[in-house]
Design an enzyme around this catalytic site. Structure first.
Site, PDB file in Angstrom:
ATOM      1  N   ASP A  18      18.890   5.840  44.734  1.00 25.53           N
ATOM      2  CA  ASP A  18      20.006   5.103  44.668  1.00 25.53           C
ATOM      3  C   ASP A  18      21.148   6.383  43.942  1.00 25.53           C
ATOM      4  O   ASP A  18      20.625   6.890  42.839  1.00 25.53           O
ATOM      5  CB  ASP A  18      20.020   4.086  43.472  1.00 25.53           C
ATOM      6  CG  ASP A  18      19.404   2.823  44.418  1.00 25.53           C
ATOM      7  OD1 ASP A  18      19.891   2.095  45.090  1.00 25.53           O
ATOM      8  OD2 ASP A  18      18.082   2.774  44.201  1.00 25.53           O
ATOM      9  N   ASP A  48      15.276  11.070  44.892  1.00 24.16           N
ATOM     10  CA  ASP A  48      15.786   9.926  44.009  1.00 24.16           C
ATOM     11  C   ASP A  48      16.595   9.461  45.330  1.00 24.16           C
ATOM     12  O   ASP A  48      16.925   9.877  46.257  1.00 24.16           O
ATOM     13  CB  ASP A  48      16.540  10.442  43.055  1.00 24.16           C
ATOM     14  CG  ASP A  48      17.210   9.008  42.554  1.00 24.16           C
ATOM     15  OD1 ASP A  48      16.377   7.926  42.218  1.00 24.16           O
ATOM     16  OD2 ASP A  48      18.361   9.013  42.493  1.00 24.16           O
TER      17      ASP A  48
END
Ligand SMILES: O=P(O)(O)OC[C@H](O)CO
Ligand SMILES: [Mg+2]
Length: 241
Positions: free
Chosen positions: A22, A20
């Site tokens: 953010d 991932d």
């Protein structure tokens, strides 16, 4: 529980890693929080972590709908207008993004050991470019990046689509999802990884309710605490390992 043969509770070994972005690779979640606090203050409302938990990791428009509906301001501000309003503030903040602790060392390690790595982020192309403009060297080590506005990603996290698309783009695909390890910070992202049949290490913000940890296979305070050996990945060779 770590299993010396590779994998937590005997799962693994892992051959491919999906990150991932953010809140996991980059410290960008704080920018969304800051801007959303400013917008909500205009309506005499406060932004809290139960709302944050429902928004984080999602595509922009999906998170925006949650924001205006959950706060009860949808009659005054549409999801689309909310996105326009926060854009100017975000565009100034994103270029100041920093890597989260341990990211550079971990990415360089996996790349050096030949473990295929990629990014799967709800962020769309324009925001991705702003956020990563100072981190080209680290992101260049990724085999590929799947963005929230990718034509193959119709639904955001917690749909498994983005992680399945990411796995499909590795050389030699299809990759067995049970050999893929996802690193996530968001509840929706952890569920997306599990919905894809993958293993997931969660590195949550300490302010997130602990009940969201339950769906993850492993929970860490920081990537600095990750032990590759737990998952059958090559161990670190430097002194900090
Ligand atoms: O956490 P990511 O990288 O999927 O990004 C999702 C949004 O852009 C921010 O929550
Ligand atoms: Mg995230």
């Amino acid at each position: 529980m770590a299993n010396p043969s590779g994998g937590v509770s005997g799962k693994g070994p892992i051959t491919h890693v999906i990150f991932d972005m953010d809140g996991l690779l980059l410290d960008t979640e704080k920018f969304y929080t800051e801007v959303q606090e400013i917008i909500l203050a205009r309506y005499n409302k406060t932004f809290d972590w139960s709302l944050k938990a429902k928004m984080m990791g999602k595509k922009a428009i999906e998170a925006a709908r949650v924001f205006v509906e959950e706060t009860g301001i949808s009659d005054s501000l549409t999801a689309e207008d909310f996105l326009v309003e926060r854009e100017e503030m975000l565009q100034k903040l994103f270029p100041t993004s920093k890597l989260m602790p341990g990211v550079s060392r971990f990415i360089r390690h996996l790349h050096a050991k030949g473990i295929p790595i990629c990014v799967a982020t709800g962020s769309h192309r324009r925001h991705f470019e702003l956020k990563t403009q100072r981190h080209g060297e680290v992101f260049s080590l990724m085999h590929h990046v799947v963005l929230g506005d990718d034509p193959e990603v119709k639904q955001g996290k917690p749909s498994p689509e983005i992680f399945l698309t990411a796995a499909k783009r590795f050389v030699g695909a299809p990759v067995d999802p049970r050999k893929c390890l996802v690193f996530e910070d968001a509840p929706s992202g952890v569920l997306a990884a599990k919905n894809a049949g993958m293993f997931v290490v969660m590195v949550p913000d300490p302010r997130l309710d602990k009940s969201f940890h339950d769906a993850a296979d492993q929970v860490l305070s920081s990537l600095l605490d990750f032990s590759p050996n737990d998952w059958g990945l090559p161990p670190f060779e430097d002194a900090a390992a």
